[in-house]
Design an enzyme around this catalytic site. Structure first.
Site, PDB file in Angstrom:
ATOM      1  N   ASN A  62      -1.003   7.055   4.662  1.00  0.00           N
ATOM      2  CA  ASN A  62      -0.268   7.658   3.554  1.00  0.00           C
ATOM      3  C   ASN A  62       0.265   9.055   3.913  1.00  0.00           C
ATOM      4  O   ASN A  62       0.583   9.853   3.045  1.00  0.00           O
ATOM      5  CB  ASN A  62      -1.199   7.773   2.334  1.00  0.00           C
ATOM      6  CG  ASN A  62      -0.585   7.291   1.041  1.00  0.00           C
ATOM      7  OD1 ASN A  62      -1.231   7.299   0.005  1.00  0.00           O
ATOM      8  ND2 ASN A  62       0.653   6.875   1.059  1.00  0.00           N
TER       9      ASN A  62
ATOM     10  N   SER B 293      -5.310   9.477  -1.482  1.00  0.00           N
ATOM     11  CA  SER B 293      -4.229   8.523  -1.178  1.00  0.00           C
ATOM     12  C   SER B 293      -3.822   7.710  -2.397  1.00  0.00           C
ATOM     13  O   SER B 293      -4.469   7.752  -3.441  1.00  0.00           O
ATOM     14  CB  SER B 293      -4.681   7.580  -0.064  1.00  0.00           C
ATOM     15  OG  SER B 293      -5.652   6.692  -0.566  1.00  0.00           O
ATOM     16  N   CYS B 294      -2.737   6.942  -2.230  1.00  0.00           N
ATOM     17  CA  CYS B 294      -2.225   6.101  -3.316  1.00  0.00           C
ATOM     18  C   CYS B 294      -2.942   4.768  -3.420  1.00  0.00           C
ATOM     19  O   CYS B 294      -2.512   3.902  -4.165  1.00  0.00           O
ATOM     20  CB  CYS B 294      -0.750   5.791  -3.087  1.00  0.00           C
ATOM     21  SG  CYS B 294       0.297   7.210  -3.259  1.00  0.00           S
ATOM     22  N   ASP B 295      -4.001   4.599  -2.633  1.00  0.00           N
ATOM     23  CA  ASP B 295      -4.712   3.321  -2.636  1.00  0.00           C
ATOM     24  C   ASP B 295      -5.861   3.396  -3.637  1.00  0.00           C
ATOM     25  O   ASP B 295      -6.673   4.318  -3.586  1.00  0.00           O
ATOM     26  CB  ASP B 295      -5.260   3.076  -1.222  1.00  0.00           C
ATOM     27  CG  ASP B 295      -5.715   1.659  -1.028  1.00  0.00           C
ATOM     28  OD1 ASP B 295      -6.442   1.157  -1.908  1.00  0.00           O
ATOM     29  OD2 ASP B 295      -5.354   1.061  -0.007  1.00  0.00           O
TER      30      ASP B 295
END
Ligand SMILES: *Cc1c(COP(=O)(O)O)cnc(C)c1O
Length: 379
Positions: free
Chosen positions: A369, A326-328
């Site tokens: 996401n 994910s983008c986290d």
């Protein structure tokens, strides 16, 4: 990784990420635990993995079940398990959950304070109750202390109070912390429980059981005591503290029962020594991460074992930072404890994460996401 799971992955080539659980391992674990403590009654902690296939398997073996919410009650009832085999082991329940459980026929409930006891007396009148003691969780890699349990003194008072409120005080419980690697943790907790048991007996209240919770470990990548060693430590403590008649032993294993039965099959999305320099760390991004079910990597507490297609023919390994897709930026699995992986690892490779049958499938987000939840196979 069992031969059955290996064969399933080779033949079916399922899409990743997915969890594959070998039900025969669950049977083996049940028998091993029961063999280690033959007089105990096992209440499987449903939260570890509530898949109906697992519940049916354990039900067929004679297991009881420990639940924590109306949702878990429903899953068990739908799997054909009678309400009398369910215990409500959560000490924090809203009144609707208590009333629902009572209406469905559950008779056994946990509590650890006066307010919860009063809720039970009102919404599940006449039920059987057990009081949870707070015990130290030293030795546990995933502690469950602080949030639950009370002192011996208040347990003594509250179990008498339960009697006054028309409830049936039937037991004491504790949880020594999940992934407990110290067999002595149980002995210390049994000593505390025994003290209260004997004091209550003098007051005319004889408890039926001591519920020792779960905590029994799964092998991840460092040695753990065998289940027989836990059984011996518990038996020894019971003999010491109950020289005459002993209360029954209840167990609530979660991780032990299903952890080793499952494998997460995942794909490498990207592998790169970002920055390009030799001193720069190698990053390996998998298609499963913190939000896809591997929540127990929080604090790098649970350290899984990774199996790659290059393990046999590698020219060398490098310590890697492992991250989710994910983008986290919180979605990093291991950064302090680097994982040695073969240098040949590249995008598209399939990696197996071993012993992931417990506390993975339900920790998965519903699609953070846009990544779909983990597929599950029970074979
Ligand atoms: C989670 C839980 C368990 C299971 O613990 P494991 O360490 O997975 O065996 C047992 N009892 C209670 C009350 C729990 O909350």
């Amino acid at each position: 990784m069992t031969p059955k799971i290996a064969q399933f992955l080779a033949e079916q080539k399922p899409a990743t990420p997915c969890l594959v659980v070998d039900l025969s391992c669950v049977r083996t674990q049940y028998h091993a635990l029961h063999g280690a403590l033959p007089s105990s009654r096992i209440h499987y902690a449903v939260k570890a993995n509530p898949a109906p296939a697992i519940l049916r398997e354990l039900h067929a073996l004679g297991s009881f079940f420990d639940i924590a919410s109306p949702g878990e009650i429903d899953i068990c009832l739908e799997a054909g398990i009678p309400a009398q085999k369910l215990s409500f082991g959560h000490t924090v329940k809203n009144v609707r959950s208590i009333a629902y459980a009572h209406q469905k026929g559950l008779t056994l409930y946990a509590f650890d304070c006066l307010e919860e006891l009063e809720k039970l007396a009102e919404h599940a009148p006449g039920c059987e109750v057990f009081c949870r003691l707070g015990v130290v969780n030293t030795g546990a890699q995933w502690p469950l202390s602080r949030k639950f349990g009370t002192t011996p003194e208040s347990a003594f008072t509250l179990l008498q109070k339960a009697h006054e409120l028309g409830l049936k005080p039937v037991g004491l419980s504790f949880h020594v912390g999940s992934q407990q690697t110290n067999t002595e943790a149980y002995g210390d907790a049994i000593a505390q429980a025994a003290g209260i048991y004997h004091r209550l007996k003098k007051q005319g209240i004889t408890l039926d059981f001591i519920n020792m919770g779960g905590g029994f470990p799964t092998y991840y990548n460092s040695p753990i005591p065998s289940i027989d060693q836990f059984g011996q430590a518990i038996t020894k403590a019971m003999n010491t503290h109950f020289p005459d008649t002993a209360p029954r032993i209840l167990l609530e294993p979660g991780r032990y029962m299903v952890g080793s039965a499952g494998v997460v099959h995942t794909e490498v999305v990207l592998a790169s020594r970002r920055g390009g320099g030799d001193g720069d760390p190698r990053w390996v991004y998998l298609d499963i991460g913190r939000f896809g079910g591997l929540a127990e990597t929080e604090g790098e507490s649970i350290r899984y074992t990774f199996q790659t297609p290059h393990d046999e023919e590698t020219s060398g390994t490098s310590p890697c930072i492992l991250a989710g897709p994910s983008c986290d930026s919180m979605d990093v699995l291991y950064e302090k404890n680097l994982i040695p992986l073969p240098d040949e690892i590249k995008a598209g490779d399939r990696i197996n994460i071993l012993a992931t049958g417990a506390y993975v499938s339900t920790y998965c987000s519903t699609g953070f996401n846009g990544f779909p939840p983990l597929d599950e196979y029970y074979i």
